[in-house]
Design a protein around this motif. Structure first.
Motif, PDB file in Angstrom:
ATOM      1  N   LEU A  28       0.825  -1.208   0.000  1.00 29.60           N
ATOM      2  CA  LEU A  28       0.000   0.000   0.000  1.00 29.60           C
ATOM      3  C   LEU A  28       0.860   1.259   0.000  1.00 29.60           C
ATOM      4  O   LEU A  28       0.514   2.248  -0.660  1.00 29.60           O
ATOM      5  N   THR A  31       2.147   1.708  -3.506  1.00 31.25           N
ATOM      6  CA  THR A  31       1.051   2.163  -4.360  1.00 31.25           C
ATOM      7  C   THR A  31       0.744   3.632  -4.100  1.00 31.25           C
ATOM      8  O   THR A  31       0.502   4.397  -5.040  1.00 31.25           O
ATOM      9  N   SER A  32       0.767   4.032  -2.844  1.00 34.44           N
ATOM     10  CA  SER A  32       0.505   5.434  -2.506  1.00 34.44           C
ATOM     11  C   SER A  32       1.519   6.348  -3.167  1.00 34.44           C
ATOM     12  O   SER A  32       1.155   7.391  -3.723  1.00 34.44           O
ATOM     13  N   LEU A  86      -7.913   8.534  -4.291  1.00 40.61           N
ATOM     14  CA  LEU A  86      -7.408   7.166  -4.237  1.00 40.61           C
ATOM     15  C   LEU A  86      -6.111   7.100  -3.439  1.00 40.61           C
ATOM     16  O   LEU A  86      -5.899   6.183  -2.644  1.00 40.61           O
ATOM     17  N   THR A  89      -6.960   7.297   0.225  1.00 44.04           N
ATOM     18  CA  THR A  89      -7.514   6.029   0.690  1.00 44.04           C
ATOM     19  C   THR A  89      -6.418   4.985   0.878  1.00 44.04           C
ATOM     20  O   THR A  89      -6.407   4.252   1.879  1.00 44.04           O
ATOM     21  N   ALA A  90      -5.488   4.897  -0.065  1.00 45.10           N
ATOM     22  CA  ALA A  90      -4.396   3.928   0.042  1.00 45.10           C
ATOM     23  C   ALA A  90      -3.499   4.240   1.236  1.00 45.10           C
ATOM     24  O   ALA A  90      -3.088   3.337   1.974  1.00 45.10           O
ATOM     25  N   SER A  93      -5.372   3.278   4.369  1.00 50.25           N
ATOM     26  CA  SER A  93      -5.398   1.813   4.514  1.00 50.25           C
ATOM     27  C   SER A  93      -4.054   1.285   4.991  1.00 50.25           C
ATOM     28  O   SER A  93      -3.997   0.364   5.809  1.00 50.25           O
TER      29      SER A  93
END
Length: 130
Positions: A28, A31-32, A86, A89-90, A93
């Motif tokens: 994550l 990805t962020s 997004l 959110t990442a 998370s």
């Protein structure tokens, strides 16, 4: 979309869960970072498209081309806003997964250490219940 629960690989022991949570958090985080970079690039491209639309207007080309180029800029700007959501959110998370890993370690770390250091096998869960 399937409503089935994702497979965990069957390793639900303490160290396996810790390893999975750590890997999930790292994924994550990566990805962020990618989403944040993509969002910046999308904003830059939106600004560039808007500049091109202005150049096309100053060149007195057909208004259709000005409109279409401007719409590309608006679409890229909107996509950048959604990418930001997004990214948020990442990142949230990832923080929650790390908090879950720490809480899991706090709750079960001592038990795992005790069970791992025993010479004899411990009974299965539920053995001592009536």
């Amino acid at each position: 979309m399937s409503s089935a629960v994702a497979s965990t690989g069957g390793d639900n022991r303490y160290k396996g869960v810790q390893r999975k949570l750590k890997a999930y958090t790292r994924a994550l985080d990566a990805t962020s970072n990618d989403l944040e970079q993509l969002q910046r690039q999308m904003r830059q491209r939106a600004a560039r498209a808007e500049g091109i639309a202005q150049d096309v207007a100053h060149a007195e080309l057909d208004r259709q081309f000005v409109y279409l180029t401007s719409q590309v800029s608006v679409a890229l700007g909107g996509a950048a806003v959604e990418l930001r959501k997004l990214f948020t959110t990442a990142a949230d998370s990832a923080a929650r997964a790390e908090a879950a890993r720490r809480r899991h370690a706090r709750l079960y770390g001592a038990l795992d250490e005790l069970r791992s250091s025993r010479r004899h096998r411990t009974p299965k869960p539920g053995f001592f219940t009536d």
